[in-house]
Design a protein around this motif. Structure first.
Motif, PDB file in Angstrom:
ATOM      1  N   SER A  32       0.842  -1.205   0.000  1.00  7.42           N
ATOM      2  CA  SER A  32       0.000   0.000   0.000  1.00  7.42           C
ATOM      3  C   SER A  32       0.871   1.246   0.000  1.00  7.42           C
ATOM      4  O   SER A  32       1.910   1.273   0.672  1.00  7.42           O
ATOM      5  CB  SER A  32      -0.905   0.002   1.241  1.00  7.42           C
ATOM      6  N   VAL A  37       0.332   8.119   2.294  1.00  5.59           N
ATOM      7  CA  VAL A  37      -0.422   9.305   1.887  1.00  5.59           C
ATOM      8  C   VAL A  37      -0.229  10.443   2.888  1.00  5.59           C
ATOM      9  O   VAL A  37       0.050  10.215   4.068  1.00  5.59           O
ATOM     10  CB  VAL A  37      -1.935   9.008   1.764  1.00  5.59           C
ATOM     11  N   ASP A  95      -0.211   5.125   6.209  1.00  9.21           N
ATOM     12  CA  ASP A  95      -0.599   4.162   5.196  1.00  9.21           C
ATOM     13  C   ASP A  95      -1.976   4.528   4.637  1.00  9.21           C
ATOM     14  O   ASP A  95      -2.872   4.920   5.370  1.00  9.21           O
ATOM     15  CB  ASP A  95      -0.637   2.772   5.852  1.00  9.21           C
ATOM     16  N   LYS A  96      -2.139   4.401   3.341  1.00  9.10           N
ATOM     17  CA  LYS A  96      -3.408   4.757   2.701  1.00  9.10           C
ATOM     18  C   LYS A  96      -4.566   3.938   3.241  1.00  9.10           C
ATOM     19  O   LYS A  96      -5.678   4.452   3.434  1.00  9.10           O
ATOM     20  CB  LYS A  96      -3.295   4.559   1.185  1.00  9.10           C
ATOM     21  N   LEU A 121      -8.236   5.194   4.702  1.00 11.17           N
ATOM     22  CA  LEU A 121      -9.487   4.783   4.075  1.00 11.17           C
ATOM     23  C   LEU A 121     -10.413   4.100   5.068  1.00 11.17           C
ATOM     24  O   LEU A 121     -11.632   4.317   5.056  1.00 11.17           O
ATOM     25  CB  LEU A 121      -9.203   3.862   2.881  1.00 11.17           C
ATOM     26  N   ILE A 180      -7.073  13.108   1.483  1.00  9.22           N
ATOM     27  CA  ILE A 180      -5.726  12.755   1.019  1.00  9.22           C
ATOM     28  C   ILE A 180      -5.239  13.871   0.101  1.00  9.22           C
ATOM     29  O   ILE A 180      -5.898  14.204  -0.885  1.00  9.22           O
ATOM     30  CB  ILE A 180      -5.725  11.414   0.283  1.00  9.22           C
ATOM     31  N   GLU A 216       0.010  11.104  -2.480  1.00  7.27           N
ATOM     32  CA  GLU A 216       0.456   9.772  -2.083  1.00  7.27           C
ATOM     33  C   GLU A 216       1.810   9.468  -2.699  1.00  7.27           C
ATOM     34  O   GLU A 216       2.222  10.107  -3.680  1.00  7.27           O
ATOM     35  CB  GLU A 216      -0.558   8.695  -2.454  1.00  7.27           C
TER      36      GLU A 216
END
Length: 272
Positions: free
Chosen positions: A135, A138, A202-203, A207, A220, A223
């Motif tokens: 992943s 971001v 971490d994205k 999310l 965001i 990234e």
């Protein structure tokens, strides 16, 4: 019955008794082999995989809200599946991120399962399993902040980061001033209060946070170009354990277990 037949019968019975007492049956031999393999792993507690994790890092390692408050999460379920493949019991030691590697070094646990990103500094000191998460990182900012749209824009800004995290290094490399925090939850709180300009993480973490806490007032901003790889971390003396964990992970990929756990938490397979 003749004396000869009686004597032979007695010998057979005696031999059977000796065999039973010796514990040389096939099941006993298998148990001994498993015990020997467990000993080769150099575990903190014989027969048990002791795992270091935060317990506050949703959706990877956290306590559920169903009333029981049990430890769960993506990383937790995968390491539990690994332990099951290895025939080991499992126990978790919940530790703040900034102290988690010190706990590993001290032998408090055998492995860290907490979305540890593989990087050069860590591979110089630790062993890693094959990755089970891929992943990008971001930059997260307030949704009304248009001053940051790239990592270059962090120059002179303040970000909230765990001081031993991979993201703290990235923030500093981008020219940001880092405000130390204990983890994601504290970083987000400072960001929402306007006490910092951004946080990097971490994205998948963002999310999940957006899904479970919407509306968050966050977005965001940018990234990383390349996705990071996350894996289980071990001290350098755990070669045998790492090999066994890698073999278990390969089996879990092949039988669909990792994909199933990934779908449960993210709606897609994020393991590759």
């Amino acid at each position: 019955m003749s004396r000869r037949l009686i004597a032979v019968t007695a010998l057979v019975v005696a031999a059977a008794a000796l065999t039973a007492c010796s514990g040389s049956s096939t099941p006993a031999s298998t148990s001994s082999d498993e015990s020997s393999a467990s000993s080769d792993f150099g575990l903190a507690t014989e027969g048990t995989l002791t795992v270091g994790t935060e317990g506050t890092y949703r959706p990877f390692s956290f306590h559920d809200d169903n009333g029981a408050g049990e430890l769960t999460g993506y990383d937790v379920e995968i390491i539990e599946a690994v332990a099951d493949k290895l025939g080991l019991e499992i126990t978790f030691e919940e530790t703040q991120w900034d102290a988690i590697f010190a706990g590993l070094d001290a032998g408090r646990f055998d492995v860290i399962a907490n979305q540890v990103t593989i990087n050069d500094d860590r591979t110089a000191k630790y062993l890693f399993s094959t990755p089970y998460t891929v992943s990008p990182g971001v930059i997260v900012v307030a949704d009304d902040d248009d001053s940051i749209s790239s990592f270059a824009d962090l120059e002179g800004k303040t970000t909230a980061q765990s001081l031993t995290s991979n993201w703290k290094d990235l923030a500093e490399e981008s020219g940001a001033k880092v405000e130390g925090v204990e983890g994601w939850a504290q970083a987000v709180e400072l960001l929402r209060q306007g006490r910092v300009d951004a946080t990097i993480n971490d994205k998948l973490t963002f999310l999940d946070y957006e899904t479970t806490n919407s509306p968050t007032g966050l977005k965001i901003a940018a990234e990383t170009d390349e996705a990071g790889e996350q894996a289980f971390a071990f001290t350098k003396d755990k070669e045998s354990l790492v090999e066994a964990v890698d073999a278990a992970l390969e089996e879990l990929r092949a039988d669909g277990t990792i994909a199933e756990i990934s779908e449960k938490y993210f709606g897609e397979d994020v393991s590759q």
